[in-house]
Design a protein around this motif. Sequence first.
Motif, PDB file in Angstrom:
ATOM      1  N   ALA A 258       0.820  -1.219   0.000  1.00 57.26           N
ATOM      2  CA  ALA A 258       0.000   0.000   0.000  1.00 57.26           C
ATOM      3  C   ALA A 258       0.849   1.262   0.000  1.00 57.26           C
ATOM      4  O   ALA A 258       0.488   2.259  -0.626  1.00 57.26           O
ATOM      5  N   HIS A 259       2.012   1.212   0.681  1.00 58.86           N
ATOM      6  CA  HIS A 259       2.869   2.399   0.705  1.00 58.86           C
ATOM      7  C   HIS A 259       3.557   2.608  -0.634  1.00 58.86           C
ATOM      8  O   HIS A 259       3.840   3.739  -1.035  1.00 58.86           O
ATOM      9  N   GLN A 260       3.810   1.514  -1.347  1.00 62.31           N
ATOM     10  CA  GLN A 260       4.474   1.596  -2.642  1.00 62.31           C
ATOM     11  C   GLN A 260       3.489   1.943  -3.754  1.00 62.31           C
ATOM     12  O   GLN A 260       3.846   2.593  -4.745  1.00 62.31           O
ATOM     13  N   LEU A 261       2.253   1.491  -3.587  1.00 63.35           N
ATOM     14  CA  LEU A 261       1.196   1.729  -4.574  1.00 63.35           C
ATOM     15  C   LEU A 261       0.014   2.399  -3.873  1.00 63.35           C
ATOM     16  O   LEU A 261      -1.042   1.791  -3.699  1.00 63.35           O
ATOM     17  N   PRO A 262       0.150   3.656  -3.459  1.00 63.95           N
ATOM     18  CA  PRO A 262      -0.929   4.295  -2.700  1.00 63.95           C
ATOM     19  C   PRO A 262      -2.231   4.415  -3.484  1.00 63.95           C
ATOM     20  O   PRO A 262      -3.311   4.464  -2.884  1.00 63.95           O
ATOM     21  N   ASP A 263      -2.153   4.459  -4.811  1.00 64.38           N
ATOM     22  CA  ASP A 263      -3.362   4.495  -5.635  1.00 64.38           C
ATOM     23  C   ASP A 263      -3.765   3.119  -6.124  1.00 64.38           C
ATOM     24  O   ASP A 263      -4.761   2.966  -6.829  1.00 64.38           O
ATOM     25  N   GLY A 264      -2.973   2.093  -5.778  1.00 70.25           N
ATOM     26  CA  GLY A 264      -3.263   0.747  -6.231  1.00 70.25           C
ATOM     27  C   GLY A 264      -2.905   0.539  -7.690  1.00 70.25           C
ATOM     28  O   GLY A 264      -2.116   1.288  -8.271  1.00 70.25           O
ATOM     29  N   GLN A 265      -3.481  -0.503  -8.284  1.00 60.50           N
ATOM     30  CA  GLN A 265      -3.325  -0.801  -9.703  1.00 60.50           C
ATOM     31  C   GLN A 265      -4.692  -1.128 -10.280  1.00 60.50           C
ATOM     32  O   GLN A 265      -5.590  -1.587  -9.563  1.00 60.50           O
ATOM     33  N   ASP A 266      -4.841  -0.921 -11.596  1.00 55.29           N
ATOM     34  CA  ASP A 266      -6.066  -1.385 -12.229  1.00 55.29           C
ATOM     35  C   ASP A 266      -6.042  -2.910 -12.290  1.00 55.29           C
ATOM     36  O   ASP A 266      -5.045  -3.560 -11.968  1.00 55.29           O
ATOM     37  N   LEU A 267      -7.152  -3.513 -12.686  1.00 52.60           N
ATOM     38  CA  LEU A 267      -7.236  -4.966 -12.638  1.00 52.60           C
ATOM     39  C   LEU A 267      -6.242  -5.656 -13.578  1.00 52.60           C
ATOM     40  O   LEU A 267      -5.593  -6.633 -13.172  1.00 52.60           O
ATOM     41  N   PRO A 268      -6.078  -5.189 -14.818  1.00 54.10           N
ATOM     42  CA  PRO A 268      -5.046  -5.820 -15.665  1.00 54.10           C
ATOM     43  C   PRO A 268      -3.649  -5.685 -15.061  1.00 54.10           C
ATOM     44  O   PRO A 268      -2.836  -6.616 -15.159  1.00 54.10           O
TER      45      PRO A 268
END
Length: 277
Positions: free
Chosen positions: A75-85
């Motif tokens: 979560a700290h590395q990807l605060p916006d997350g990723q899309d499903l693909p």
Amino acid sequence: MTPPTTAARPCTLNAAGIELSALLALPDRATPRATVLAIHGRGMRAAYWNTFIPLATAAGHAVLAVDRPGYGHSAHQLPDGQDLPGQAETLHAALKEHSAQYDTGAGILLLGHSDGGKVALHTAATSGAVPLLGVDASGVGHHYNPEALHFPSTLGAGATRLNWGPLHLYPPGTFQASRTLLAPTPPREAAETLRWPAQYADLAPRVRIPVRLTFAEHEAWWHLTDHTVAAMTARLTGSPAVTVDHLPASGHNISLGHTAATYHQRVLDFLDTLLTP
């Protein structure tokens, strides 16, 4: 009684530079029959699968339950997350990392719930370095119920009936205990919810492994008439086998309810069919 098994332990996976937290449980045998990659739904964590893990390891399978990209350690590395693909691509990298350290047996079953089921289907539709046996998804339809189009958050805005169904479907204390499983939904994941029907139409023909879909009797997120379910399965033209199961007396979060053991055994029965020559 479930036979004794190796307990799940926390671990991390380097998925092409993205560090994912996960729970890993190994069976009491030198080589697992197969490995289950268990993928949680929106606003949850890997521990959603806690009741599945001992059944699977007792049956001789390893279980790798991941915190999806944007959850847990990442979560700290990807605060916006990723899309499903993007999540599917990351999970392929995680499987490659895992298989370099552990024997995965005959291959990988993708087990996904809700948004995790969407990710499982995306993962099944794309190629990776580790062989995939099949995909088992629950809580994932093709077209949303009109009342679900407002997409309330997991914790409020009237989402209780959508996420759970009738409360008597769950053991006492479930809702208090499940607070430890919850996590904020990453913005990128939430933002693309409306795109799922179009995404599914694109990816479904590219799924070339067996698929099993389970729908709870009190599933409220999805429009589940015979026609809409048939339309969903009809798009899986590349899959060699598609199975649909309807689970009575169950709500959206099947694995937390009274029918969890029944559902989990059916997952393992499906996996057995994939391992039968």
